[in-house]
Design a protein around this motif. Structure first.
Motif, mmCIF file in Angstrom:
data_model
loop_
_atom_site.group_PDB
_atom_site.id
_atom_site.type_symbol
_atom_site.label_atom_id
_atom_site.label_comp_id
_atom_site.label_asym_id
_atom_site.label_seq_id
_atom_site.Cartn_x
_atom_site.Cartn_y
_atom_site.Cartn_z
ATOM 1 N N ASP A 1 -25.086 -13.582 -18.552
ATOM 2 C CA ASP A 1 -25.407 -13.668 -19.771
ATOM 3 C C ASP A 1 -24.297 -13.150 -21.078
ATOM 4 O OD1 ASP A 1 -27.906 -14.905 -19.177
ATOM 5 O OD2 ASP A 1 -29.093 -13.027 -19.517
ATOM 6 N N THR A 2 -23.995 -11.854 -20.651
ATOM 7 C CA THR A 2 -22.741 -11.395 -21.248
ATOM 8 C C THR A 2 -21.616 -12.290 -21.276
ATOM 9 O OG1 THR A 2 -23.655 -9.229 -21.148
ATOM 10 C CG2 THR A 2 -21.551 -9.387 -21.825
ATOM 11 N N VAL A 3 -21.218 -12.762 -20.240
ATOM 12 C CA VAL A 3 -20.054 -13.674 -20.063
ATOM 13 C C VAL A 3 -20.361 -15.188 -20.772
ATOM 14 C CG1 VAL A 3 -18.756 -14.948 -18.338
ATOM 15 C CG2 VAL A 3 -19.327 -12.595 -17.780
ATOM 16 N N GLN B 1 -20.081 -14.692 -24.654
ATOM 17 C CA GLN B 1 -18.563 -14.340 -24.996
ATOM 18 C C GLN B 1 -17.652 -15.641 -24.820
ATOM 19 O OE1 GLN B 1 -17.148 -11.278 -22.251
ATOM 20 N NE2 GLN B 1 -17.930 -9.646 -23.309
ATOM 21 N N ARG B 2 -18.181 -16.479 -23.876
ATOM 22 C CA ARG B 2 -17.613 -17.818 -23.766
ATOM 23 C C ARG B 2 -17.805 -18.758 -25.102
ATOM 24 N NH1 ARG B 2 -19.520 -19.948 -18.623
ATOM 25 N NH2 ARG B 2 -17.867 -18.341 -17.900
ATOM 26 N N LEU C 1 -15.644 -20.219 -27.678
ATOM 27 C CA LEU C 1 -15.445 -21.660 -27.948
ATOM 28 C C LEU C 1 -15.846 -22.118 -29.475
ATOM 29 C CD1 LEU C 1 -15.487 -24.492 -26.661
ATOM 30 C CD2 LEU C 1 -17.699 -24.410 -26.355
ATOM 31 N N ASP C 2 -16.544 -21.335 -29.899
ATOM 32 C CA ASP C 2 -16.905 -21.469 -31.483
ATOM 33 C C ASP C 2 -15.755 -21.140 -32.333
ATOM 34 O OD1 ASP C 2 -18.839 -21.870 -33.582
ATOM 35 O OD2 ASP C 2 -18.868 -19.759 -33.863
ATOM 36 N N GLN C 3 -14.933 -20.035 -32.217
ATOM 37 C CA GLN C 3 -13.754 -19.732 -32.610
ATOM 38 C C GLN C 3 -12.680 -20.847 -32.536
ATOM 39 O OE1 GLN C 3 -12.893 -16.042 -31.073
ATOM 40 N NE2 GLN C 3 -13.834 -14.772 -32.447
ATOM 41 N N ARG C 4 -12.595 -21.403 -31.388
ATOM 42 C CA ARG C 4 -11.512 -22.431 -31.286
ATOM 43 C C ARG C 4 -11.965 -23.675 -32.090
ATOM 44 N NH1 ARG C 4 -12.156 -23.245 -25.900
ATOM 45 N NH2 ARG C 4 -11.076 -21.206 -25.468
#
Length: 90
Positions: free
Chosen positions: A30-32, A35-36, A40-43
């Motif tokens: 869930d943590t990974v 973070q992913r 993705l949102d930042q990208r």
């Protein structure tokens, strides 16, 4: 024997069974995933910003060129061929 090893010194307790505060596999996944998703949102935000900036640069440059050609056309006193050329380009 050895007097240094024969005392009533406090014995250190060592647990060889592993840590009791380890995360479960689901919690780690869930943590990974979270973070992913953040990466993705930042990208996506960065790509959107690049597209908006490119659009704005193109629009402002087109407006600048249009105004420049309009000023040339308004101040033109040459042959009509030049006027037509300015109308077609502008």
């Amino acid at each position: 024997m050895y007097p240094a090893f024969l005392g009533t010194a406090r014995q250190r307790q060592i647990n060889l069974g592993g840590s009791t505060t380890t995360k479960t596999q689901e919690a780690v996944l869930d943590t990974v995933r979270a973070q992913r998703e953040q990466r993705l949102d930042q990208r996506r935000r960065a790509e959107s910003a690049y597209k908006i900036q490119a659009w704005w640069r193109g629009t402002s440059e087109a407006r600048r060129v249009k105004n420049q050609l309009k000023a040339q056309f308004d101040g033109q006193s040459g042959p009509p061929v030049t006027w037509t050329r300015l109308l077609v380009v502008g």
